[in-house]
Design a protein around this motif. Structure first.
Motif, PDB file in Angstrom:
ATOM      1  N   THR A   1     -31.796  26.310  29.269  1.00 54.55           N
ATOM      2  CA  THR A   1     -32.373  27.046  28.142  1.00 54.55           C
ATOM      3  C   THR A   1     -33.381  26.195  27.381  1.00 54.55           C
TER       4      THR A   1
ATOM      5  N   ASP B   1     -26.300  28.766  26.488  1.00 55.66           N
ATOM      6  CA  ASP B   1     -27.263  28.900  27.586  1.00 55.66           C
ATOM      7  C   ASP B   1     -27.928  30.259  27.409  1.00 55.66           C
ATOM      8  N   SER B   2     -28.670  30.373  26.335  1.00 57.78           N
ATOM      9  CA  SER B   2     -29.192  31.669  25.898  1.00 57.78           C
ATOM     10  C   SER B   2     -29.988  32.381  26.985  1.00 57.78           C
ATOM     11  N   TRP B   3     -30.743  31.603  27.771  1.00 53.64           N
ATOM     12  CA  TRP B   3     -31.597  32.216  28.795  1.00 53.64           C
ATOM     13  C   TRP B   3     -31.066  31.991  30.203  1.00 53.64           C
TER      14      TRP B   3
ATOM     15  N   SER C   1     -28.626  25.684  36.527  1.00 52.27           N
ATOM     16  CA  SER C   1     -28.040  25.582  35.189  1.00 52.27           C
ATOM     17  C   SER C   1     -26.617  25.032  35.220  1.00 52.27           C
TER      18      SER C   1
END
Length: 417
Positions: free
Chosen positions: A204, A262-264, A277
């Motif tokens: 993110t 891990d917003s995105w 990720s």
């Protein structure tokens, strides 16, 4: 005012701690938040010892920490993502006087004042530091600005091997305002609430650094997965080391609990998330667990319905569910050996209060009486009525597991797929 270092929940040989003298003095005149009036706290000029119990002492842990660890609690602890911020009238008044977000999130006095606004108004079980996932970037070589319309802007994105040379190990002295604020928050709430720190996950954070700011498509960084994978791995590895040190720093300075956003991450396919990720998040969690073994870690991804089982594999203590995941289904998929957080739709706070009450009760019943932190499935929305936020926390405090589940006690088979 002198603040002593908190008792560490980390290995002292590898953590950061210092005695700090902070000129803190809030006005004592009352301020009006629309629904709630409360006096501003004045931090005493006389020395007050900051006593932070080690997280290993479960009896002294606040309610939210106990729930995060899966220990018995009498009711679901509650807090909200973005609970301090633009929906509160008192915050909007402060923002008029201090229009720069960087100032509000990088000045100790303002951080503490803003972080405590929802605590004073609503008494949530968690008080999260007012900050931003991009706050630590300048401390390891990535300057950024925040523009009114565009949001965060990074003038020199990192996309090549030469760009990677601009990075350096994180300089935690440049983040003293974070450590100072956490120490004060820990003292102010005492044992009545959990102090939460937070960080962004490497993927993110990398989206901003590579794209040069916010994006709707993520085309540059997704292309790098194929066109410059070594550069991207180098960036993610550097971020992993920096974020790990930043997490430990926050724990050392008073955070009971850490949330990783891990917003995105949800913008990746599950297979790509596993590759780009998850390994870096696992590395952070495992390193923090070695150094701060009693500090619970909450892990949240926006749009995580297709990733729940993979998220559990990171070793996080708590998995945050967004509101698009049915809580009962999430429980079945995750099993009973990990705690969950969430997941009321933030839009329910715009509904009639009886509808909000019904939804809270549905979520709590679906989550079961063990290992659940009541929260929204995303952050509080701008324009949310403060009355609804107050009702959310009042409803949470009114629930008693013994009576609430007397006619419905989930069996183990209901919780484990």
């Amino acid at each position: 005012m002198s603040l002593s270092s908190p008792t560490s929940a980390c290995s002292s040989s590898r953590c950061y701690s210092s005695g700090l003298s902070l000129p803190i003095g809030f006005r004592s005149s009352p301020i009006n938040v629309g629904l709630v009036s409360y006096p501003r706290r004045r931090h005493s000029n006389s020395p007050r010892k900051l006593i932070v119990a080690s997280s290993s002492s479960s009896d002294s842990d606040p309610l939210l920490v106990k729930a995060a660890k899966g220990q018995p609690v009498s009711r679901p602890p509650a807090w909200m993502m973005r609970q301090a911020g633009r929906y509160m009238s008192v915050y909007k008044k402060l923002a008029q006087k201090h229009p720069s977000f960087r100032e509000r999130s990088e000045n100790t006095d303002l951080i503490v004042e803003i972080s405590l606004q929802p605590w004073e108004a609503f008494k949530p079980d968690g008080v999260i530091i007012f900050s931003d996932i991009l706050t630590p970037l300048p401390a390891f070589g990535v300057p950024f600005d925040i523009e009114e319309v565009r949001g965060p802007v990074i003038q020199s994105p990192i996309r090549t091997e030469d760009d990677l040379k601009k990075l350096h190990p994180i300089d935690l002295d440049k983040l003293r305002f974070v450590g100072d604020s956490l120490k004060i928050l820990r003292r102010e709430v005492g044992g009545n609430a959990t102090v939460l720190g937070f960080v962004g996950a490497p993927w993110t954070i990398a989206t901003y650094i590579v794209e040069g700011g916010t994006t709707r498509t993520y085309t540059v960084i997704k292309s790098m997965c194929h066109t410059a994978p070594d550069v991207l791995r180098g960036l993610l590895s550097h971020l992993t080391k920096a974020i790990t040190e930043y997490v430990v720093y926050q724990v050392e300075h008073g955070a009971h609990c850490i949330q990783i956003f891990d917003s995105w991450g949800g913008q990746l396919t599950p297979e790509m998330w596993e590759r780009w990720s998850k390994p870096y998040i696992e590395e952070i969690i495992h390193a923090v667990k070695r150094r701060c073994p009693d500090t619970p870690i909450v892990f949240y991804i926006n749009g995580n319905g297709g990733l729940l089982e993979r998220m559990k594999g990171t070793g996080a203590d708590v998995i945050g569910l967004d509101w698009t995941v049915d809580m009962a289904d999430g429980r079945r998929r995750l099993g009973s050996d990990v705690s969950v957080q969430g997941n009321v739709d933030p839009a329910f706070l715009f509904s009639p209060l009886p509808a909000l009450t019904e939804e809270i009760q549905r979520v709590v019943k679906s989550a079961g009486p063990k290992g659940h932190i009541l929260n929204l499935g995303h952050g509080v929305l701008v324009g949310t009525p403060e009355e609804a936020v107050a009702h959310f926390f009042e409803t949470a405090r009114s629930l008693d597991y013994k009576t609430f589940f007397q006619n419905h006690v989930p069996a183990e088979s209901e919780l484990v797929a």
